[in-house]
Design an enzyme around this catalytic site. Structure first.
Site, PDB file in Angstrom:
ATOM      1  N   GLU A 115       0.852  -1.181   0.000  1.00 33.38           N
ATOM      2  CA  GLU A 115       0.000   0.000   0.000  1.00 33.38           C
ATOM      3  C   GLU A 115       0.890   1.234   0.000  1.00 33.38           C
ATOM      4  O   GLU A 115       2.099   1.131  -0.201  1.00 33.38           O
ATOM      5  CB  GLU A 115      -0.994  -0.017   1.172  1.00 33.38           C
ATOM      6  CG  GLU A 115      -0.489  -0.607   2.473  1.00 33.38           C
ATOM      7  CD  GLU A 115       0.435   0.295   3.256  1.00 33.38           C
ATOM      8  OE1 GLU A 115      -0.052   1.034   4.140  1.00 33.38           O
ATOM      9  OE2 GLU A 115       1.660   0.247   3.006  1.00 33.38           O
TER      10      GLU A 115
ATOM     11  N   GLU B   4       4.279   1.500   1.724  1.00 33.16           N
ATOM     12  CA  GLU B   4       5.361   0.760   1.076  1.00 33.16           C
ATOM     13  C   GLU B   4       5.994  -0.342   1.915  1.00 33.16           C
ATOM     14  O   GLU B   4       7.093  -0.781   1.603  1.00 33.16           O
ATOM     15  CB  GLU B   4       6.460   1.729   0.591  1.00 33.16           C
ATOM     16  CG  GLU B   4       5.932   2.819  -0.326  1.00 33.16           C
ATOM     17  CD  GLU B   4       7.018   3.556  -1.070  1.00 33.16           C
ATOM     18  OE1 GLU B   4       7.296   3.188  -2.212  1.00 33.16           O
ATOM     19  OE2 GLU B   4       7.588   4.502  -0.491  1.00 33.16           O
TER      20      GLU B   4
END
Length: 730
Positions: free
Chosen positions: A453, A456
């Site tokens: 997401e 990271e």
């Protein structure tokens, strides 16, 4: 201790200071400097208080300022830092030698309110004052520094320039030499060179290695004894004694730092810049920025009280675009914490291109009136960065080469949204690029599950990522219809509608510990938000139940038009996030953390974030080794939500709070000090101001610009209306 390292003055006995150094006589008879390769090369702290470049593509030079000195200079592109620092040293020749960047008083000023012209004023009371004004030469790849040096002792002082090149993004293989009164440097692995020259000319020069034979070591006896003609292949530091004394008639100097593919080209650039003179270069530099701003909309009325922050933000966004690979806007011209001390060598983060950050930058530029820049971003994303399978890399160098190897599905979706917002519906772009991205989204195994997401470091079902995927597919469907591809349009809408109905079931828990009513989580690992599935937070954080981790990113569902602002679960999550992440200030005065137990930030003594620390064995956040601090971007995202609920005064207050996070150079940071964790609030760590994180962060500047225009419009200006009309009643 703070992450900044003092380089204190040499004061006292000259004999004591010089005891372990080569004698002056032996040094002056040697041609090559001893002590190769010198100490290890590292980059400077990331909290910059000035940043600039010309608006011309002929000048491929970008400069940064921090802690009273010139810090990283990028050449020939924004992936390539080629200078570490340029310092000045002041000495009376007998009792002291002091770097001006260690002065008791240091300040930075925006020398022209409508250009990125910065001035540093460093003063040691009773000794000296140095005023340095910086511009890049619009006509060529060079940097000019206007220097005014004043002795406050009433007596003549010596002023030295101490230049630390790190050419080609590598400071350990530079070679230096003297050519007349100029200092030349070249990189052993890349076609990158520099030349440092002065007017009036240097009266003495030397080349050496950091920590062993550099000018700072030489000046331990308060005099420049060494004059090494060369220093091959090492961590080069070059020293030039200026002709200034600080007394009337000998107070003004121009330094030119020229760059080129080889030393002769660099020297030609430096000499041409000196010949043209600082006043002419400054006039042209500032005229370029004035013309750029004149081509945009004016300052929005919402930002009338923060006009300097707004104007600098717009210029900073324009200035993070590469000049060779147009449309490639980097996240930040910095390398924070361990990113600058060896985690990546050559350095990468943050001077890379992320599709997500580029979307943020381009939507802000579009709002401000720079539609050409925004469209260059679209061209870059689809024609240079997009991969053959339709996806986008986690990030890339400015030439589009993938850098980190993970996949984030919001970065596949947001370029589609951007293309739709800019009306980029032509057949070639759709057929060869937009359709490939949309097909990748619907065809990715397990989608809308994402391998990472937007923070990271986690995979899963993320409400923020799913919001981007839905918006991307609805925008792709509209572009498909405009190109006669009704079959694909129906397919994209079918997936988007299904995910919109199911996102709450995948990511909102009904039995979590923070509320008896449903609230959105940061993510679920398995699409089962009522299960106690655990995962490790990373960055020294603990392993926890997924129901204990919330994140402001769920507001992407509202910002992108996937859910209405009045949705009951959205509103309940608002209170949960405020209680959990607003640093004890439910109003969000100091913004919000990214998520519970976040460790992406400084240690509790303020020293730098690093990797490799053990995981917190408890669920007490304060037991993390490192603490993720509060992010100003969330002020902008919440402000856009406030507008959708009709609370314009709250949005206006958040705009002011974002501006307050800026430093004296109006640079906006990635993170700020907030009162829930030390050392925030103690001397040197002021509440609500930037940490040692990436500054300027383009995303923060973009969110500030976008919120300002959204307040004027009464709604988020970047919200895709076609998505909001379908799902949120917009």
């Amino acid at each position: 201790m703070p992450a900044k390292i003092s380089r204190r003055a040499f004061i006292g006995s000259a004999a004591a200071g010089a005891a372990a150094l080569p004698s002056a006589a032996s040094a002056q008879t040697a041609l090559g400097a001893p002590g190769a390769p010198g100490e290890n090369a590292v980059w400077t702290p990331a909290d910059k208080d000035g940043y600039g470049t010309s608006t011309t593509t002929a000048s491929k030079v970008w400069y940064t300022l921090g802690d009273g000195r010139l810090t990283e200079v990028y050449y020939p592109d924004l992936n390539t830092p080629s200078v570490r620092t340029l310092d000045f040293v002041v000495s009376d020749g007998r009792t002291f030698a002091e770097r001006d960047s260690d002065s008791a008083s240091r300040r930075v000023e925006l020398a022209d309110s409508r250009s990125l012209t910065y001035r540093q004023v460093n003063e040691e009371p009773g000794r000296f004052r140095i005023t340095k004004t910086y511009v890049t030469d619009p006509a060529r790849s060079g940097l000019l520094v206007d220097v005014r040096f004043e002795s406050l002792t009433g007596k003549a002082l010596d002023l030295y320039a101490l230049y630390d090149p790190s050419l080609g993004n590598d400071g350990m293989d530079d070679s230096g030499s003297t050519a007349g009164n100029a200092l030349l440097a070249s990189d052993n692995g890349n076609a990158v060179a520099s030349a440092l020259a002065a007017a009036p000319a240097f009266t003495k020069t030397s080349n050496g290695y950091l920590g062993t034979s550099d000018g700072w070591q030489d000046l331990k006896d308060f005099r420049m004894d060494w004059a090494y003609d060369s220093a091959p292949s090492g961590n080069l530091v070059q020293t030039g004694k200026t002709a200034l004394t600080g007394l009337k008639g000998r107070q003004a100097l121009t330094l030119a730092l020229g760059f080129g593919a080889d030393t002769q080209a660099a020297l030609g650039s430096a000499r041409a810049s000196l010949a043209g003179g600082f006043p002419a270069a400054r006039t042209a530099y500032e005229a370029g920025w004035h013309a750029y701003l004149d081509g945009l909309k004016g300052v929005p009325s919402s930002a009338s009280g923060q006009a300097a922050t707004y104007t600098v933000s717009v210029m900073t966004l324009a200035a993070v675009e590469d000049k060779t690979y147009r449309g490639g806007y980097v996240a930040s011209p910095t390398m924070p914490w361990v990113w600058g001390t060896g985690l990546e060598s050559p350095s990468g983060a943050y001077h890379l291109v992320w599709a997500r950050d580029l979307y943020q930058i381009a939507t802000a530029l579009s709002a401000a009136g720079d539609t050409a820049g925004a469209n260059r971003a679209v061209d870059y994303l689809f024609f240079r960065q997009q991969k053959a399978d339709g996806s986008f890399p986690q990030n890339s160098t400015v030439d589009g080469t993938p850098h980190w190897g993970n996949l984030q599905l919001d970065e596949v979706a947001l370029p589609i949204v951007l293309a739709w917002q800019l009306g980029r519906t032509d057949g070639t772009l759709y057929r060869d690029h937009v359709k490939k991205a949309a097909d990748f989204l619907v065809g990715y195994p397990g989608a809308p599950f994402t391998p990472q997401e937007r923070w990271e470091n986690q995979s899963g079902y993320s409400p923020g990522t799913i919001a981007a995927e839905i918006a991307g597919l609805i925008c792709a469907a509209d572009i498909a219809r405009k190109n006669g591809d009704a079959v694909s349009a129906v397919r994209y809408e079918r997936f988007a509608d299904d995910w919109q109905k199911r996102v709450e079931g995948w990511t909102a828990t009904q039995n979590g510990p923070y509320s008896p009513r449903p609230y959105y989580l940061r993510l679920t690992k398995d699409g089962r938000p009522n299960s106690g599935t655990t995962y490790n937070i990373g960055d020294s954080g603990p392993t926890v139940d997924q129901r204990k981790v919330v994140d402001p990113s769920y507001l992407e569902l509202v910002r992108l038009g996937v859910k209405p602002a009045t949705d009951a679960v959205i509103r309940n999550t608002l209170g949960v996030v405020d209680r959990q992440l607003a640093s004890g200030q439910a109003s969000g005065r100091y913004f919000w953390h990214r998520f519970n137990f976040d460790g992406y930030g400084e240690k509790q003594d303020g020293s730098p974030w690093d990797i490799g620390f053990p995981s917190n064995p408890t669920e007490v956040w304060a037991n993390n080794t490192t603490i993720g601090r509060d992010w100003p971007i969330f002020g902008g995202e919440r402000g856009e939500y406030d507008l959708l609920t009709g609370d314009a005064p709250a949005a206006q207050a958040r705009l002011s709070q974002m501006a307050d996070a800026g430093n004296d150079g109006y640079m906006l940071p990635e993170q700020v000090w907030a009162p829930d964790f030390p050392p925030a609030g103690s001397p040197g760590f002021p509440l609500g101001e930037g940490t040692f994180s990436a500054t300027p962060l383009a995303w923060t500047h973009a969110q500030f610009v976008r919120l300002a225009w959204s307040i004027d419009a009464g709604r988020p200006v970047e919200q895709p209306s076609i998505v909001a009309a379908r799902y949120a009643g917009g």
